[in-house]
Design an enzyme around this catalytic site. Structure first.
Site, short mmCIF file in Angstrom:
data_model
loop_
_atom_site.label_atom_id
_atom_site.label_comp_id
_atom_site.label_asym_id
_atom_site.label_seq_id
_atom_site.Cartn_x
_atom_site.Cartn_y
_atom_site.Cartn_z
N GLY A 152 0.82 -1.20 0.00
CA GLY A 152 0.00 0.00 0.00
C GLY A 152 0.86 1.26 0.00
N ARG A 178 7.31 2.10 1.20
CA ARG A 178 7.66 0.70 1.44
C ARG A 178 8.18 0.09 0.14
NH1 ARG A 178 8.84 -2.45 5.79
NH2 ARG A 178 7.22 -1.36 6.94
N ARG A 193 -0.22 -8.64 -3.71
CA ARG A 193 -0.29 -7.59 -2.71
C ARG A 193 0.45 -8.04 -1.46
NH1 ARG A 193 -2.05 -3.91 0.73
NH2 ARG A 193 -3.39 -4.52 2.46
N GLY A 245 0.84 -6.61 2.39
CA GLY A 245 0.34 -5.55 3.25
C GLY A 245 0.02 -6.04 4.65
N THR A 246 -0.79 -5.26 5.33
CA THR A 246 -1.17 -5.63 6.70
C THR A 246 -2.68 -5.77 6.79
OG1 THR A 246 -1.35 -3.33 7.40
CG2 THR A 246 0.78 -4.39 7.73
N GLU A 266 -8.65 -5.53 5.61
CA GLU A 266 -7.70 -4.62 4.97
C GLU A 266 -8.47 -3.81 3.93
OE1 GLU A 266 -8.23 -6.08 1.77
OE2 GLU A 266 -6.08 -6.15 1.33
N MET A 267 -7.79 -3.19 2.97
CA MET A 267 -8.52 -2.22 2.14
C MET A 267 -8.29 -2.33 0.63
SD MET A 267 -8.33 1.12 4.64
CE MET A 267 -9.73 1.90 3.87
N ASP A 324 -2.67 -5.66 13.85
CA ASP A 324 -3.46 -5.33 15.04
C ASP A 324 -4.65 -6.27 15.12
OD1 ASP A 324 -4.06 -3.56 12.63
OD2 ASP A 324 -5.88 -3.28 13.78
N1 HPA Z 1 -8.84 -1.70 9.06
C1 HPA Z 1 -8.58 -1.67 7.77
N2 HPA Z 1 -7.39 -1.98 7.27
C2 HPA Z 1 -6.42 -2.34 8.12
C3 HPA Z 1 -6.65 -2.40 9.49
C4 HPA Z 1 -7.92 -2.08 9.97
O1 HPA Z 1 -8.18 -2.12 11.18
N3 HPA Z 1 -5.47 -2.79 10.07
C5 HPA Z 1 -4.59 -2.97 9.08
N4 HPA Z 1 -5.15 -2.70 7.90
#
Ligand code: HPA
Length: 233
Positions: free
Chosen positions: A21, A25, A88, A90-91, A180-181, A205
């Site tokens: 994203g 990075r 992708r 990401g987190t 995620e998004m 998280d």
């Molecule tokens: N919401 C959306 N995208 C994310 C989150 C979240 O809490 N944590 C990491 N990516």
């Protein structure tokens, strides 16, 4: 020639693109993990680089946050630059209580709340899924590298901040691992244009418990994820 949001010449982007994203990075990964990396895009600060990993030509392109932004880059990479494989990296925020911070999640599918998807499918619900060959290769690569992973469905949202406290209950009950998004639009466009896509995510998280990983844990799990992604690139 370039596309609307990318200034690369045709041929400057590899057939395989890793897509974080965060454009910074992308820059960091290109500078630390690739050899002979060349920057091909600076438009809007959305850096893209092409270099080599163990002899394989690979690009790394920032997507920005959300399906609006990611959808633009995915579209242009495929339709203008003939990219064949997008991974992708990401987190995600976990919505399962027992999903550990730092765990690497390999997404099988992405549900979501994107208007782009509901419009396109006339209000019906398309099940956006990852490419099976890439998914299988990622699981095998992780095993070989000794990195524990979890495979399952995720959710892509266009709304990071929300005031509804029980927003994720129904999704938690239906086995969604994390939120995620970007992945839903990535998977949908990849199928539309007949290319391969996968999302590999680390748990940054836990939305249900409020737990969040520290900087050091984040780095470690990000590196684990990148090793898997580069292995299958
Ligand atoms: N919401 C959306 N995208 C994310 C989150 C979240 O809490 N944590 C990491 N990516």
């Amino acid at each position: 020639m370039a596309s609307l949001h990318l200034e690369a010449e045709i041929g400057e982007i590899a057939e395989t693109v890793l897509m974080p994203g965060d454009p910074l990075r992308a820059k960091h990964v290109a500078e630390t993990l690739l050899t002979d990396a060349v920057c091909y895009n600076r438009v809007r600060g959305m850096f893209g680089f092409t270099g080599y990993y163990e002899g394989k030509r690979v690009s790394i392109q920032g997507s920005g946050m959300g399906m609006g932004s990611a959808g633009i880059y995915v579209n242009e990479l495929i339709t203008t630059y003939q990219v064949k494989k997008i991974i992708r990296v990401g987190t995600c925020g976990a919505i399962q209580r027992d999903l550990d911070l730092g765990r690497v999640v390999i997404a099988m599918s992405a549900s979501g709340d994107s208007d782009a998807n509901s419009h396109h499918f006339k209000g019906m619900h398309y099940a956006a899924t990852a490419d099976f060959d890439l998914l299988y290769a990622a699981v095998e690569a992780a095993k070989k590298l000794g990195i524990p992973t979890v495979q399952g469905p995720i959710f892509s949202t266009n709304t990071f901040y929300d005031t509804e406290s029980n927003r994720w209950d129904v999704w938690e009950r239906h086995g969604i691992l994390g939120v995620e998004m970007e992945s839903q639009i990535l998977f949908t466009l990849a199928k539309r244009f007949n290319v391969k896509a996968l999302s590999i995510l680390t748990v940054s998280d836990n939305i249900l418990t409020g737990a969040a990983s520290g900087q050091k844990e984040r780095e470690q799990s990000y590196n684990d994820m990148m090793r898997i992604a580069l292995e299958i690139a």
